[in-house]
Design a protein around this motif. Structure first.
Motif, PDB file in Angstrom:
ATOM      1  N   PRO A  51       0.812  -1.228   0.000  1.00 55.01           N
ATOM      2  CA  PRO A  51       0.000   0.000   0.000  1.00 55.01           C
ATOM      3  C   PRO A  51       0.844   1.277   0.000  1.00 55.01           C
ATOM      4  N   GLU A  52       1.896   1.311   0.800  1.00 52.38           N
ATOM      5  CA  GLU A  52       2.747   2.503   0.837  1.00 52.38           C
ATOM      6  C   GLU A  52       3.471   2.692  -0.495  1.00 52.38           C
ATOM      7  N   ARG A  53       3.976   1.613  -1.055  1.00 54.29           N
ATOM      8  CA  ARG A  53       4.655   1.705  -2.353  1.00 54.29           C
ATOM      9  C   ARG A  53       3.726   2.232  -3.429  1.00 54.29           C
ATOM     10  N   MET A  54       2.513   1.692  -3.485  1.00 56.35           N
ATOM     11  CA  MET A  54       1.567   2.114  -4.519  1.00 56.35           C
ATOM     12  C   MET A  54       1.186   3.580  -4.342  1.00 56.35           C
ATOM     13  N   GLY A  60       4.048  10.080  -7.414  1.00 59.61           N
ATOM     14  CA  GLY A  60       5.274  10.435  -8.103  1.00 59.61           C
ATOM     15  C   GLY A  60       6.460  10.630  -7.164  1.00 59.61           C
ATOM     16  N   GLN A  61       6.343  10.087  -5.962  1.00 55.77           N
ATOM     17  CA  GLN A  61       7.410  10.202  -4.972  1.00 55.77           C
ATOM     18  C   GLN A  61       8.400   9.050  -5.121  1.00 55.77           C
ATOM     19  N   PRO A  62       9.637   9.254  -4.650  1.00 48.46           N
ATOM     20  CA  PRO A  62      10.586   8.124  -4.642  1.00 48.46           C
ATOM     21  C   PRO A  62      10.050   7.015  -3.755  1.00 48.46           C
ATOM     22  N   VAL A  63      10.215   5.798  -4.207  1.00 49.61           N
ATOM     23  CA  VAL A  63       9.710   4.649  -3.447  1.00 49.61           C
ATOM     24  C   VAL A  63      10.831   4.078  -2.595  1.00 49.61           C
ATOM     25  N   ARG A  64      10.549   3.916  -1.324  1.00 50.08           N
ATOM     26  CA  ARG A  64      11.499   3.310  -0.405  1.00 50.08           C
ATOM     27  C   ARG A  64      11.245   1.805  -0.359  1.00 50.08           C
TER      28      ARG A  64
END
Length: 65
Positions: A51-54, A60-64
């Motif tokens: 959910p956080e990644r999606m 459009g944020q960098p994915v951790r």
């Protein structure tokens, strides 16, 4: 023992090259590849991250990872 969760695959597979994630489900290629042989615990751990990644992908944020 944990029941095996259902795959998060939504059959809308495309790789976001910047993030290295499937834009349909949010998994990395390694996570997609390991899914079928992963323990239920590992599958749940993968699902917990999605959910956080999606949300990050959508914003459009960098994915951790």
């Amino acid at each position: 023992m944990i029941d095996r969760p259902q795959s998060p695959c939504v059959a809308d597979c495309a790789l976001d090259a910047r993030a290295g994630l499937c834009t349909g489900c949010g998994r990395t290629l390694a996570e997609i590849g390991e899914w079928g042989g992963a323990t239920a615990e590992r599958q749940c751990a993968i699902l917990a991250k999605l959910p956080e990644r999606m949300a990050q992908l959508a914003a459009g944020q960098p994915v951790r990872l």
